[in-house]
Write an enzyme that holds these catalytic residues in place. Structure first.
Site, PDB file in Angstrom:
ATOM      1  N   ASP A 317       3.218  -1.493  -4.551  1.00  0.00           N
ATOM      2  CA  ASP A 317       2.780  -0.237  -5.157  1.00  0.00           C
ATOM      3  C   ASP A 317       3.751   0.314  -6.188  1.00  0.00           C
ATOM      4  OD1 ASP A 317       0.428  -0.228  -3.738  1.00  0.00           O
ATOM      5  OD2 ASP A 317       1.261   0.899  -2.067  1.00  0.00           O
ATOM      6  N   GLU A 320       3.517  -2.764  -9.247  1.00  0.00           N
ATOM      7  CA  GLU A 320       2.161  -3.022  -9.730  1.00  0.00           C
ATOM      8  C   GLU A 320       1.435  -1.743 -10.148  1.00  0.00           C
ATOM      9  OE1 GLU A 320       1.157  -7.160  -7.343  1.00  0.00           O
ATOM     10  OE2 GLU A 320       0.676  -5.282  -6.360  1.00  0.00           O
ATOM     11  N   TYR A 401      -3.922   5.250   0.499  1.00  0.00           N
ATOM     12  CA  TYR A 401      -2.731   5.725   1.202  1.00  0.00           C
ATOM     13  C   TYR A 401      -1.986   6.822   0.469  1.00  0.00           C
ATOM     14  CZ  TYR A 401      -1.806   3.073   5.418  1.00  0.00           C
ATOM     15  OH  TYR A 401      -1.838   2.605   6.703  1.00  0.00           O
ATOM     16  N   HIS A 451      -1.311  -4.790   9.191  1.00  0.00           N
ATOM     17  CA  HIS A 451      -0.575  -4.853   7.930  1.00  0.00           C
ATOM     18  C   HIS A 451       0.816  -4.272   8.110  1.00  0.00           C
ATOM     19  CE1 HIS A 451      -2.503  -0.897   8.084  1.00  0.00           C
ATOM     20  NE2 HIS A 451      -1.459  -0.452   7.384  1.00  0.00           N
ATOM     21  N   HIS A 612       1.935  -2.005  10.988  1.00  0.00           N
ATOM     22  CA  HIS A 612       0.873  -1.053  11.301  1.00  0.00           C
ATOM     23  C   HIS A 612      -0.310  -1.751  11.966  1.00  0.00           C
ATOM     24  CE1 HIS A 612      -1.387   2.749   9.796  1.00  0.00           C
ATOM     25  NE2 HIS A 612      -1.349   2.629  11.097  1.00  0.00           N
TER      26      HIS A 612
HETATM   27 CO    CO Z   1      -0.752   1.414   7.276  1.00  0.00          CO
END
Ligand code: CO
Length: 653
Positions: A317, A320, A401, A451, A612
């Site tokens: 993030d 990119e 997110y 993830h 997660h």
């Molecule tokens: Co997460």
């Protein structure tokens, strides 16, 4: 990862661009314009370029220190501009002197990587997917045929990654996945349109292919979180107000902050987000440096599912998209509470036009319980001090997110960094009766693929000066025998990390492993080198197998600590251009040289984060999950540096 945002072109240009007054001030709107104009004037760029980055080319440390010491008073500011040829995909970097508006250096960039996405391109990609007959057919196979329904479908563009797929080499791509929305503000992540992946070539905004891996039922249950959807709000919450009648205890001068013996500068970098510079603590009448620069150097969210619409999801993030570009414009009383000071940030769009983000950075003080306390049992003599911390923060929304990035400064010399993860889970649909092997069910027919969120913080330390060394400390049982008659003895063990290969380390909470940055030419009153300790949290490393694409591209996530000698061109843990990069750039490449780390200017790169496995309670919007680390003085001060914090007034006595 996937991003929708307002078109920056619609944001009004800043009214009164403030002039830079310090070498580390971010580029002003006028400086961005001047740098972009200089690049255009120097080369015949035509119209087919994007301005990927127009940022401060950070000056050498010596120049910053000379300016701070007053021995140098002129500002020689430079811009670093990264330009992308939209047609052939080539990139160039121009270093531009802002005093004379001349290009000082022009370098063609030789990399298999791609630049971070431009918002303009991503909006175009989503639109072109929705017009593609193959995508329309895939929707029809799922009963989505109505024009109004199709218009409401949410298309999220994702980084394509690098999987050596035929026909993708050399292209600049994104992959798009789709979600049903039944009305404008509906939570699309409740209804993933499973199995349909559209690939878009960003160079000419065309759909390369649409793959339909088979129909999976679209979950029916909505997952909204407005008052009506929640079924009404609880009614027993009384007001809680923070008042500071005399104002906050910090002072701000431009981008310089002073608070409780701390001083630092800050900025919002388009990719790295919040940056702290020249962090120091006043002790004995002088400001003692601790950090020269600290910022997130990269992050990645690898998804651990094999499903065709998910296995390729690895969102870097920062490199990119850009954690600064995606920063929220914050609201008083919601994101921060109390006596808040907000700061705007100047960014630019793909055309190189500056725009101002309002309230992109928030600063305030928080009460943080007790700082220290003792009750003398014999006399009842009691001293208690309350702890206060300074908080400087920024929140980025990256598709589904939210990431809040928080630096905390404490009165006892501790620094803490915390990421707050919230927002909406990435979701997938599954057929009734299926138990997803690589995800957790969160609603009927809906699961969240397992993830990780892994961040790398680049800490350019300067503990009482630049010449530092790093020890790994741990505690273990002493050997049996000798004077260890009862077997209870423990020893604290320190190991000097002498070279880069030796300094690739993982956490070990069972042995209290930590890493201590020392200055061996600055001794405390006990004759030991002054130091600051990096204390990691209980953090994972990358779980994906080493032969995976993400493992090659995000090698920085395979260790919790890396140490390198300072090099001003070594900025980002996975290299400057991670988008579609096959891997190997950044830390793995630099540390090949196995350079010496002893008594030199060192940089620590700390990878931390969370694995997660979603809970039903993370749905439909996730309560904040925390991850981070601390930097604590370890022999830096002669004793508790917060003894002089006064008792609280009033009721405490
Ligand atoms: Co997460």
């Amino acid at each position: 990862m996937a991003v929708s945002t307002q078109d920056p072109a619609e944001v009004p240009a800043p009214q009164e661009p403030a002039a830079a007054t310090h070498p580390l001030d971010p580029l002003t709107a006028a400086e961005i314009t001047a740098a972009v104009d200089a690049a255009k004037a120097d080369r015949d760029l035509g119209h087919e370029v994007w301005f990927v980055l127009a940022i401060l080319n950070e000056p050498p440390k010596a120049a910053v220190r000379a300016f701070d010491a007053g021995t140098e008073t002129t500002l020689d500011r430079e811009a670093r501009v990264v330009i992308l040829d939209r047609v052939d995909g080539s990139m160039a970097e121009a270093i531009i002197g802002l005093g004379d508006g001349k290009v000082r250096r022009w370098t063609e960039i030789d990399t298999p990587g791609r630049p971070p996405f431009l918002f303009e391109e991503l909006a175009g990609a989503a639109n072109v997917v929705k017009e593609d007959p193959r995508w329309i057919e895939a929707m029809a196979r799922r009963g989505i045929t109505d024009e109004e329904q199709l218009k409401l479908v949410q298309v999220d563009p994702w980084p394509a990654g690098n999987f050596d797929f035929p026909g993708e080499d050399g292209k600049r791509l994104c992959r798009c996945v789709s979600y049903v929305r039944t009305f404008d503000k509906d939570n699309g992540y409740a209804r993933p349109i499973e199995g349909v992946v559209a690939v878009v070539d960003l160079a000419d905004n065309t759909v390369v292919e649409v793959t339909d891996h088979g129909v999976v039922p679209i979950p029916e249950e909505p997952a909204n979180y407005d008052e009506a959807a929640v079924g009404g709000w609880r009614t027993d919450l009384k007001p809680l107000e923070i008042t500071q009648p005399e104002g906050p205890s910090f002072t701000v001068d431009g981008n310089q902050v002073k608070w409780q013996k701390w001083s630092f500068r800050f900025t919002l970098h388009p990719l790295e987000g919040l940056v702290l510079y020249t962090v120091g603590y006043e002790d004995g009448g002088r400001v003692r440096p601790v950090l020269y620069r600290a910022a997130i150097s990269e992050m990645v969210v690898p998804y651990g599912d094999v499903a065709p619409a998910h296995f390729w999801k690895n969102a870097f993030d920062s490199g990119e998209f850009g954690l600064g570009r995606l920063a929220n414009q914050l609201t008083l009383g919601c994101d921060c509470l109390g006596e808040i000071r907000y700061f705007n940030a100047v960014m630019h769009d793909g055309h190189g036009r500056p725009y101002e983000m309002q309230n992109a950075i928030c600063m305030h003080e928080e009460d943080f319980g007790i700082l220290w306390k003792h009750v003398d049992s014999y006399t009842g003599y009691t001293e208690t001090r309350r702890s206060r911390r300074l908080v400087i923060s920024s929140i980025a929304t990256v598709g589904n997110y939210e990431y809040g990035f928080y630096w905390y400064l404490y009165q006892d010399g501790t620094l803490q960094f915390e990421v707050k993860l919230t927002g909406i889970l990435q979701t997938a649909g599954c057929a009734p009766g299926v138990t997803p092997p690589h995800g957790q069910m969160i609603a009927p027919g809906l699961y969240s693929p397992h993830h990780q969120h892994l961040f790398n913080m680049r800490l350019d330390v300067s503990v009482d000066g630049d010449e530092n060394a790093v020890y790994e400390d741990h505690v273990e049982a002493a050997p049996a025998g000798g004077d260890n008659v009862q077997g209870n003895a423990v020893v604290a063990v320190s190991t000097l990390l002498e070279r880069e290969q030796q300094a690739k380390r993982k956490i070990d909470p069972a042995s209290s492993r930590s890493w201590r940055v020392v200055n061996r030419s600055s001794l405390n009153r006990l004759g030991e080198p002054v130091g600051y300790r990096l204390i990691p949290g209980a953090t994972p490393t990358l779980l994906a197998r080493r032969e995976s694409s993400v493992s090659k591209r995000a090698v920085f996530t395979t260790e919790n600590l890396w140490v390198t000698p300072f090099d001003q061109d070594e900025r980002r843990a996975a290299g400057d251009f991670v988008n579609q990069h096959p891997g190997g750039d950044g830390l793995p490449a630099w540390t090949e040289a196995d350079r010496s780390l002893v008594d030199t200017d060192v940089v620590l790169w700390h990878t931390f984060g969370v694995t997660h496995v979603a809970r039903p309670e993370d749905w439909p919007v996730m309560p904040v999950e925390y991850s981070g680390f601390s930097l604590k003085p370890a022999g830096f001060f002669a004793r508790n540096p917060a003894l002089d914090v006064p008792p609280s007034p009033a009721a405490c006595h």
